[in-house]
Design a protein around this motif. Structure first.
Motif, PDB file in Angstrom:
ATOM      1  N   GLU A 191       9.172  -8.113   8.652  1.00  0.00           N
ATOM      2  CA  GLU A 191       9.383  -6.414   9.218  1.00  0.00           C
ATOM      3  C   GLU A 191       8.719  -6.212  10.857  1.00  0.00           C
ATOM      4  O   GLU A 191       8.917  -5.655  11.789  1.00  0.00           O
ATOM      5  CB  GLU A 191       9.239  -5.510   8.605  1.00  0.00           C
ATOM      6  N   ASP A 239       3.546   8.245   2.100  1.00  0.00           N
ATOM      7  CA  ASP A 239       4.261   7.336   2.466  1.00  0.00           C
ATOM      8  C   ASP A 239       4.144   6.633   4.467  1.00  0.00           C
ATOM      9  O   ASP A 239       4.339   7.514   4.967  1.00  0.00           O
ATOM     10  CB  ASP A 239       5.547   7.249   2.217  1.00  0.00           C
ATOM     11  N   PRO A 240       4.324   5.103   4.185  1.00  0.00           N
ATOM     12  CA  PRO A 240       4.380   4.943   5.602  1.00  0.00           C
ATOM     13  C   PRO A 240       5.154   5.030   6.659  1.00  0.00           C
ATOM     14  O   PRO A 240       4.926   5.845   7.595  1.00  0.00           O
ATOM     15  CB  PRO A 240       4.372   3.285   5.622  1.00  0.00           C
ATOM     16  N   LYS A 241       6.668   5.151   6.300  1.00  0.00           N
ATOM     17  CA  LYS A 241       7.446   5.345   7.008  1.00  0.00           C
ATOM     18  C   LYS A 241       7.958   6.657   7.007  1.00  0.00           C
ATOM     19  O   LYS A 241       7.813   7.084   8.233  1.00  0.00           O
ATOM     20  CB  LYS A 241       9.116   5.191   6.187  1.00  0.00           C
ATOM     21  N   SER A 257      -4.346  -0.999   3.877  1.00  0.00           N
ATOM     22  CA  SER A 257      -3.099  -1.358   3.226  1.00  0.00           C
ATOM     23  C   SER A 257      -2.494  -1.612   5.002  1.00  0.00           C
ATOM     24  O   SER A 257      -2.748  -1.168   6.194  1.00  0.00           O
ATOM     25  CB  SER A 257      -2.696   0.063   3.307  1.00  0.00           C
ATOM     26  N   ALA A 259       0.623  -2.224   5.278  1.00  0.00           N
ATOM     27  CA  ALA A 259       2.338  -1.159   5.646  1.00  0.00           C
ATOM     28  C   ALA A 259       1.842  -0.147   6.782  1.00  0.00           C
ATOM     29  O   ALA A 259       2.366   0.362   6.915  1.00  0.00           O
ATOM     30  CB  ALA A 259       2.777  -1.127   4.311  1.00  0.00           C
ATOM     31  N   HIS A 260       0.913   0.545   6.291  1.00  0.00           N
ATOM     32  CA  HIS A 260       0.459   2.131   6.709  1.00  0.00           C
ATOM     33  C   HIS A 260      -0.239   1.635   7.493  1.00  0.00           C
ATOM     34  O   HIS A 260      -0.635   2.154   8.838  1.00  0.00           O
ATOM     35  CB  HIS A 260      -1.132   2.742   5.931  1.00  0.00           C
ATOM     36  N   LEU A 303       6.791  -8.240   4.392  1.00  0.00           N
ATOM     37  CA  LEU A 303       6.411  -6.837   5.185  1.00  0.00           C
ATOM     38  C   LEU A 303       5.892  -8.012   6.831  1.00  0.00           C
ATOM     39  O   LEU A 303       6.391  -7.172   7.657  1.00  0.00           O
ATOM     40  CB  LEU A 303       5.224  -6.743   4.906  1.00  0.00           C
ATOM     41  N   SER A 325       3.031   1.593  10.419  1.00  0.00           N
ATOM     42  CA  SER A 325       3.011   2.373  10.934  1.00  0.00           C
ATOM     43  C   SER A 325       2.349   2.846  12.277  1.00  0.00           C
ATOM     44  O   SER A 325       2.596   3.999  12.712  1.00  0.00           O
ATOM     45  CB  SER A 325       3.565   3.088   9.642  1.00  0.00           C
TER      46      SER A 325
END
Length: 542
Positions: free
Chosen positions: A487, A391-393, A446, A448-449, A484, A452
């Motif tokens: 964010e 998971d990214p977070k 990705s 999102a990844h 996203l 992070s």
């Protein structure tokens, strides 16, 4: 599929799209549905039939419901511009159909413009004031647009007369409304009011458990053991309910914010600069402050009178009903001495009943890292690895914990022994830099990844700012969504990558605006005039 769609469009079934939404996880099925629908549209406009070979003519409403379905189709696949074009066609021909405005509002919501979404639902509600569903949907959109008072007035149309809508909804344990209120208050920066709603939801779940006490004896007396076992199983996992999870998540995030930015400091920074005010503005400000002081004095006197009255009746009430819960005060909740301890109050049930959610372990790590409790941080890391290590977070927590342990000079022998043993199985002999580089390589496609990984890259080495920003702002990846991108923009503005050049921010905002035209987050000065015209056009159409 062809026969099913034709039958539903002929009958004019509003939830036809909902019955097929599950098919949209398969790109091939999405392609087939789109080809069929566009074929229907073309043939219905030219020949009034679904296909050129059909002999029976279709009614004009068939084309209306075809437009209705196509609009939802394009909304589902993220093409808001086309979706709005298609939903506008039936609205122009049939402006009194409630379902059209509900779908239009959903399209605007998914596109990110909650103001226009709320306007569409308000129009739908005005067409059918007796529909409780549309009323609730309109109130929900109002809360998403941070129009809390208007949402309360909207709900008051269906609540008990003589009682305020807020009190009545609280009494009925209407938790969707309270959850949305808490989120709206948080967006407005009214931390105390948001926390009050979260604590009210927490009390609802306590009341649900306490209300079942009489049911225990009833079940044993009537021997309804099957229902009794279901009740016991429900109470075991009651706080895993989505309503409690959302309220707890909001409360924890607010308490973390209050720990990082205490209200006493922020209030001092937000004082009005009277030196830069004109004489007339200064006079208005003083009059406003004077009125506020008088109002506060009157309310304080009322509270004192009420307190005296409460003291007189307290003993009688305790004899009859038992001691009452303390009244929740928004200001006190926002100025609590130990915000992290209050966060743990909401966090503990989530750790017990929502272990499968990776977000819970990220929240737990963020709380315990601020408390400096290494072993509890380690527990969050271990449980997060089980839930979703990629998971990214959570990756950010993973690297930050490794770096924190490496930089901690002196540790208790027992703690040091436990950390070395457990971290060996999690990290091996990898350094934070190696761990982050492997993560970026593994998830190259990705967004999102990559975001992070870019954050951690800057966290480990501030000299890599330009590289990290270029990675985070790359929109040519998979998983590019409006939420996203918002964010990422917020992260750039907040300083997660240090002080970014304004040219970089403006360029990213423009690129996002090209993909998400209706999202106010990406409006720039150059597009503000166009946005105002779009709003006026929408108001005119409605």
């Amino acid at each position: 599929m062809d026969e099913y769609l034709q039958r539903g469009l002929k009958k004019g079934v509003p939830p036809l799209f909902i019955t097929l939404r599950s098919l949209y996880s398969d790109p091939e099925k999405v392609r087939i549905i789109e080809e069929l629908l566009l074929g229907y549209e073309m043939s219905l406009k030219l020949n009034e039939t679904f296909k050129e070979t059909d002999e029976d003519k279709e009614t004009p409403t068939t084309l209306l419901w075809t437009y209705f379905f196509i609009a939802q189709h394009f909304d589902q696949i993220g093409q808001a511009k086309k979706a709005l074009e298609y939903i506008q066609k039936p609205i122009q021909s049939t402006p009194t159909l409630v379902e059209l405005y509900v779908v239009q509002g959903r399209i605007y919501k998914n596109a990110g413009d909650m103001k226009l979404a709320m306007n569409s639902l308000d129009e739908a509600q005005s067409l059918d004031t007796a529909d409780r569903y549309v009323n609730s949907k309109c109130a929900k959109y109002m809360l998403r647009a941070n129009m809390i008072k208007e949402a309360e007035d909207m709900c008051a149309k269906f609540t008990r007369e003589g009682v305020s809508a807020v009190d009545n909804l609280k009494e009925m344990q209407c938790m969707w409304f309270e959850t949305e209120c808490a989120a709206a208050y948080r967006r407005l920066g009214r931390w105390g009011s948001a926390l009050k709603k979260c604590h009210e939801i927490d009390r609802h779940f306590t009341e649900i458990i306490e209300d079942q006490f009489d049911f225990h004896t009833y079940c044993m007396r009537k021997m309804t053991l099957r229902a009794y076992v279901k009740l016991l199983r429900l109470e075991d996992v009651l706080r895993s309910h989505p309503f409690f999870y959302e309220a707890a998540k909001i409360a924890i995030e607010i308490y973390i914010h209050l720990h990082d930015h205490p209200l006493s400091d922020s209030d001092a920074n937000q004082q009005v600069d009277t030196e830069n005010l004109t004489p007339s503005e200064l006079k208005k400000l003083k009059n406003k402050q004077r009125k506020a002081q008088k109002k506060a004095a009157i309310e304080k006197q009322k509270e004192k009178d009420k307190a005296k009255q409460d003291v007189k009746t307290k003993n009688k009430e305790e004899e009859v009903d038992g001691p009452k819960e303390e009244e929740l005060d928004a200001d006190k909740l926002a100025r609590v001495e130990n915000p992290l301890e209050q966060a743990v109050h909401f966090l503990s049930p989530l750790q017990d009943f929502a272990k499968d959610r990776i977000e819970v372990h990220v929240l737990a790590y963020n709380v315990y890292s601020r408390q400096g409790k290494l072993l509890l941080m380690l527990r969050s890391i271990k449980q997060g690895c089980v839930a979703d290590r990629n998971d990214p977070k959570f990756h950010e927590c993973l690297v930050r914990f490794l770096k924190t342990v490496q930089e901690t000079a002196s540790l208790d022998k027992t703690v040091d022994l436990v950390l070395k043993k457990e971290m060996q199985s999690i990290y091996g002999d990898k350094s934070p830099q190696t761990l982050n580089a492997e993560f970026l390589t593994k998830n190259m496609t990705s967004l999102a990844h990559q975001l992070s990984g870019a954050r951690i890259m800057y966290y480990l080495d501030s000299w890599c700012q330009s590289i990290a920003v270029s990675i985070a702002t790359n929109l040519d990846l998979e998983g590019v969504t409006r939420i996203l991108c918002e964010e990422i923009l917020e992260s750039l503005q907040r300083g997660d990558f240090g002080k970014c050049d304004k040219v970089v921010l403006d360029e990213y905002q423009v690129n996002c605006h090209k993909q998400f035209v209706n999202s106010p987050a990406f409006y720039s000065i150059t597009t503000s005039n166009n946005v105002d015209m779009a709003t006026l056009n929408h108001s005119g159409d409605s």
